[in-house]
Design a protein around this motif. Structure first.
Motif, PDB file in Angstrom:
ATOM      1  N   GLU A  62      -8.302  53.312  91.682  1.00 40.07           N
ATOM      2  CA  GLU A  62      -9.189  54.185  91.278  1.00 40.07           C
ATOM      3  C   GLU A  62     -10.891  54.382  91.284  1.00 40.07           C
ATOM      4  OE1 GLU A  62      -7.919  56.374  87.647  1.00 40.07           O
ATOM      5  OE2 GLU A  62      -7.097  57.671  88.642  1.00 40.07           O
TER       6      GLU A  62
ATOM      7  N   TRP B  84      -0.394  46.461  85.560  1.00 40.95           N
ATOM      8  CA  TRP B  84       0.999  47.472  86.049  1.00 40.95           C
ATOM      9  C   TRP B  84       1.806  46.925  85.751  1.00 40.95           C
ATOM     10  CZ3 TRP B  84      -0.102  52.206  86.819  1.00 40.95           C
ATOM     11  CH2 TRP B  84      -2.319  52.807  86.830  1.00 40.95           C
TER      12      TRP B  84
ATOM     13  N   THR C  56       2.959  54.010  95.046  1.00 39.41           N
ATOM     14  CA  THR C  56       1.750  54.213  93.499  1.00 39.41           C
ATOM     15  C   THR C  56       2.585  53.894  92.426  1.00 39.41           C
ATOM     16  OG1 THR C  56       1.662  56.248  95.078  1.00 39.41           O
ATOM     17  CG2 THR C  56       1.267  56.793  92.786  1.00 39.41           C
TER      18      THR C  56
ATOM     19  N   GLU D  37       0.692  55.204  88.695  1.00 36.68           N
ATOM     20  CA  GLU D  37      -0.116  56.170  87.501  1.00 36.68           C
ATOM     21  C   GLU D  37       0.640  55.481  86.015  1.00 36.68           C
ATOM     22  OE1 GLU D  37       0.153  59.794  89.226  1.00 36.68           O
ATOM     23  OE2 GLU D  37       1.999  59.787  89.301  1.00 36.68           O
TER      24      GLU D  37
ATOM     25  N   ASN E  15      -0.888  56.697  82.096  1.00 37.49           N
ATOM     26  CA  ASN E  15      -1.789  57.877  80.563  1.00 37.49           C
ATOM     27  C   ASN E  15      -1.631  56.858  79.779  1.00 37.49           C
ATOM     28  OD1 ASN E  15      -1.623  60.416  82.908  1.00 37.49           O
ATOM     29  ND2 ASN E  15       0.346  59.464  83.225  1.00 37.49           N
TER      30      ASN E  15
ATOM     31  N   GLY F  89      -5.882  58.442  82.618  1.00 42.18           N
ATOM     32  CA  GLY F  89      -5.393  57.979  82.383  1.00 42.18           C
ATOM     33  C   GLY F  89      -5.732  56.581  83.937  1.00 42.18           C
ATOM     34  N   SER F  90      -5.087  56.576  85.265  1.00 47.47           N
ATOM     35  CA  SER F  90      -5.832  55.607  86.165  1.00 47.47           C
ATOM     36  C   SER F  90      -4.226  55.504  87.083  1.00 47.47           C
ATOM     37  CB  SER F  90      -5.729  54.277  85.255  1.00 47.47           C
ATOM     38  OG  SER F  90      -4.608  53.937  85.400  1.00 47.47           O
ATOM     39  N   THR F  91      -4.390  55.516  88.619  1.00 47.77           N
ATOM     40  CA  THR F  91      -3.722  55.657  89.169  1.00 47.77           C
ATOM     41  C   THR F  91      -3.508  54.596  90.396  1.00 47.77           C
ATOM     42  OG1 THR F  91      -3.396  58.898  89.745  1.00 47.77           O
ATOM     43  CG2 THR F  91      -2.852  56.972  91.511  1.00 47.77           C
TER      44      THR F  91
END
Length: 150
Positions: free
Chosen positions: A50, A75, A122, A124, A126, A131-133
């Motif tokens: 982001e 991630w 992708t 994501e 939370n 949250g972040s993507t």
């Protein structure tokens, strides 16, 4: 990873994606519609967070599990059940305050094969704090089971 290395990695990734022979989601009927089209492979690519930062990513799908590693490990997911719906692969966890979902979609196949050679990724995350993507593209870089872990 220094920004210069990330930009170099992004250029290499873009070049690799451009060189995938006849990569076309329409080229193969049923491209990515079976889990076996995705399995037994290692994919590598670049994620954009982001904040616009670039992160290298490796996705391994040896069978019914998946391992994701990035340069920041933010991630990372291990041994999550993989679910296939149409041509979209998802996995994740809904543990309170640490939920995440990771998705592979828009598969590309080459030369009439149904094996996925590249896909959109992708990730994501939370938490109670927000949250972040991150999103990007990955390219199949090797076949066969991989036992390498971080």
């Amino acid at each position: 990873m220094p920004r210069v290395e990330l930009l170099g990695a992004a250029l290499l990734f873009t070049t690799t994606l451009a060189l995938v022979p006849a990569a076309d989601a329409q080229a193969a009927a049923g491209c990515g519609t079976r889990l076996s089209d995705w399995q037994g492979a290692t994919y590598t690519g670049i994620l954009t967070g982001e904040d616009g930062g670039l992160h290298s990513v490796t996705v391994r799908i040896p069978g019914d599990t998946v391992t994701v590693m990035t340069d920041t490990h933010s991630w990372e997911a291990r041994d999550m059940a993989v679910e296939l719906h149409d041509d979209t692969v998802t996995w994740g966890s809904s543990v309170p305050d640490r939920g995440f979902t990771q998705t592979l979609r828009t598969p590309l196949c080459a030369n009439g094969s149904t094996a996925v050679v590249a896909a959109e990724f992708t990730a994501e995350r939370n938490t109670l704090a927000g949250g972040s993507t991150a999103f990007g593209w990955i390219v199949r870089t090797s076949d066969g089971p991989s036992t390498t872990t971080a």
